[in-house]
Scaffold this motif. Structure first.
Motif, PDB file in Angstrom:
ATOM      1  N   LYS A  69       0.813  -1.216   0.000  1.00 32.65           N
ATOM      2  CA  LYS A  69       0.000   0.000   0.000  1.00 32.65           C
ATOM      3  C   LYS A  69       0.849   1.270   0.000  1.00 32.65           C
ATOM      4  O   LYS A  69       0.481   2.266  -0.611  1.00 32.65           O
ATOM      5  CB  LYS A  69      -0.935  -0.001   1.208  1.00 32.65           C
ATOM      6  N   ASN A  70       1.982   1.245   0.702  1.00 31.07           N
ATOM      7  CA  ASN A  70       2.838   2.424   0.791  1.00 31.07           C
ATOM      8  C   ASN A  70       4.305   1.976   0.845  1.00 31.07           C
ATOM      9  O   ASN A  70       4.913   1.954   1.915  1.00 31.07           O
ATOM     10  CB  ASN A  70       2.462   3.257   2.015  1.00 31.07           C
ATOM     11  N   PRO A  71       4.879   1.612  -0.333  1.00 30.89           N
ATOM     12  CA  PRO A  71       6.247   1.078  -0.352  1.00 30.89           C
ATOM     13  C   PRO A  71       7.294   2.027   0.228  1.00 30.89           C
ATOM     14  O   PRO A  71       8.227   1.588   0.896  1.00 30.89           O
ATOM     15  CB  PRO A  71       6.522   0.821  -1.833  1.00 30.89           C
ATOM     16  N   ALA A  72       7.142   3.330   0.006  1.00 33.74           N
ATOM     17  CA  ALA A  72       8.121   4.298   0.530  1.00 33.74           C
ATOM     18  C   ALA A  72       8.097   4.310   2.057  1.00 33.74           C
ATOM     19  O   ALA A  72       9.147   4.325   2.706  1.00 33.74           O
ATOM     20  CB  ALA A  72       7.843   5.692  -0.023  1.00 33.74           C
ATOM     21  N   ALA A  73       6.899   4.295   2.645  1.00 33.44           N
ATOM     22  CA  ALA A  73       6.771   4.286   4.105  1.00 33.44           C
ATOM     23  C   ALA A  73       7.310   2.976   4.671  1.00 33.44           C
ATOM     24  O   ALA A  73       7.958   2.974   5.725  1.00 33.44           O
ATOM     25  CB  ALA A  73       5.320   4.487   4.514  1.00 33.44           C
ATOM     26  N   TYR A  74       7.062   1.884   3.983  1.00 31.14           N
ATOM     27  CA  TYR A  74       7.531   0.574   4.429  1.00 31.14           C
ATOM     28  C   TYR A  74       9.059   0.542   4.449  1.00 31.14           C
ATOM     29  O   TYR A  74       9.668   0.094   5.422  1.00 31.14           O
ATOM     30  CB  TYR A  74       6.961  -0.508   3.509  1.00 31.14           C
ATOM     31  N   ARG A  75       9.684   1.048   3.382  1.00 36.01           N
ATOM     32  CA  ARG A  75      11.152   1.085   3.322  1.00 36.01           C
ATOM     33  C   ARG A  75      11.726   1.986   4.418  1.00 36.01           C
ATOM     34  O   ARG A  75      12.686   1.626   5.084  1.00 36.01           O
ATOM     35  CB  ARG A  75      11.624   1.573   1.945  1.00 36.01           C
ATOM     36  N   ALA A  76      11.129   3.170   4.610  1.00 33.85           N
ATOM     37  CA  ALA A  76      11.621   4.113   5.619  1.00 33.85           C
ATOM     38  C   ALA A  76      11.533   3.515   7.026  1.00 33.85           C
ATOM     39  O   ALA A  76      12.385   3.776   7.871  1.00 33.85           O
ATOM     40  CB  ALA A  76      10.834   5.421   5.560  1.00 33.85           C
ATOM     41  N   ALA A  77      10.510   2.702   7.256  1.00 35.09           N
ATOM     42  CA  ALA A  77      10.297   2.111   8.580  1.00 35.09           C
ATOM     43  C   ALA A  77      11.310   1.018   8.901  1.00 35.09           C
ATOM     44  O   ALA A  77      11.522   0.695  10.074  1.00 35.09           O
ATOM     45  CB  ALA A  77       8.880   1.556   8.679  1.00 35.09           C
ATOM     46  N   GLY A  78      11.912   0.417   7.878  1.00 31.87           N
ATOM     47  CA  GLY A  78      12.892  -0.637   8.116  1.00 31.87           C
ATOM     48  C   GLY A  78      12.287  -1.937   8.584  1.00 31.87           C
ATOM     49  O   GLY A  78      12.949  -2.752   9.228  1.00 31.87           O
ATOM     50  N   LEU A  79      11.020  -2.149   8.267  1.00 35.48           N
ATOM     51  CA  LEU A  79      10.317  -3.343   8.729  1.00 35.48           C
ATOM     52  C   LEU A  79      10.579  -4.544   7.828  1.00 35.48           C
ATOM     53  O   LEU A  79      10.880  -4.391   6.646  1.00 35.48           O
ATOM     54  CB  LEU A  79       8.807  -3.061   8.786  1.00 35.48           C
ATOM     55  N   SER A  80      10.413  -5.745   8.370  1.00 37.14           N
ATOM     56  CA  SER A  80      10.541  -6.983   7.596  1.00 37.14           C
ATOM     57  C   SER A  80       9.181  -7.533   7.192  1.00 37.14           C
ATOM     58  O   SER A  80       9.097  -8.374   6.309  1.00 37.14           O
ATOM     59  CB  SER A  80      11.275  -8.049   8.419  1.00 37.14           C
ATOM     60  N   TYR A  81       8.135  -7.084   7.858  1.00 33.86           N
ATOM     61  CA  TYR A  81       6.777  -7.560   7.607  1.00 33.86           C
ATOM     62  C   TYR A  81       5.814  -6.382   7.704  1.00 33.86           C
ATOM     63  O   TYR A  81       6.099  -5.396   8.387  1.00 33.86           O
ATOM     64  CB  TYR A  81       6.352  -8.607   8.650  1.00 33.86           C
TER      65      TYR A  81
END
Length: 134
Positions: A69-81
């Motif tokens: 849904k939000n690839p940029a936010a996901y990358r910035a968060a550093g999450l694995s899931y």
């Protein structure tokens, strides 16, 4: 026990989120909501609980960071899931090695940081915060 350097609100960190009095053996992401510097350099932080379970079922006081849904936010968060954070489950914890540790792969060096909250999520966090209060 070691105290970590001063964190920043909006950081996503690797936390041993407590269950009653003792740290849970399973670490998880947590979002730093507030940093208290009254006893600096021994900081206390208010963190919101993060989980990768049922991330598409949001309840009052929750928001999610989803890879598709939000690839940029996901990358910035550093999450694995995909992860949702529950602002109704927020606690004040000492920012030390009893409660926080270096995450797997140590993306930001030898500190508990996974990533940061992307600016595109600020409104979602504000809405979750308001919902958690009322």
């Amino acid at each position: 026990m070691k105290w970590w350097d001063e964190p920043t609100a909006g950081e996503i960190v690797w936390c041993h989120f407590p269950d009653n009095i003792t740290p849970r053996p399973k670490s998880r992401p947590a979002l730093i909501l507030v940093v208290y510097d009254d006893a600096a350099p021994n900081f206390t932080v208010r963190v919101a609980y993060g989980t990768s379970q049922r991330t598409t079922q949001l309840h009052r006081g929750e928001f999610a960071i989803l890879r598709d849904k939000n690839p940029a936010a996901y990358r910035a968060a550093g999450l694995s899931y995909d992860t949702k954070f529950n602002l109704r489950q927020a606690l004040d914890l000492p920012y030390n090695t009893e409660w926080f540790s270096v995450p797997p792969a140590a993306p930001h060096g030898q500190k508990p940081t996974l990533g940061t909250l992307h600016p595109s999520l600020v409104r979602a966090v504000e809405a979750a915060y308001r919902a958690a209060q009322g």
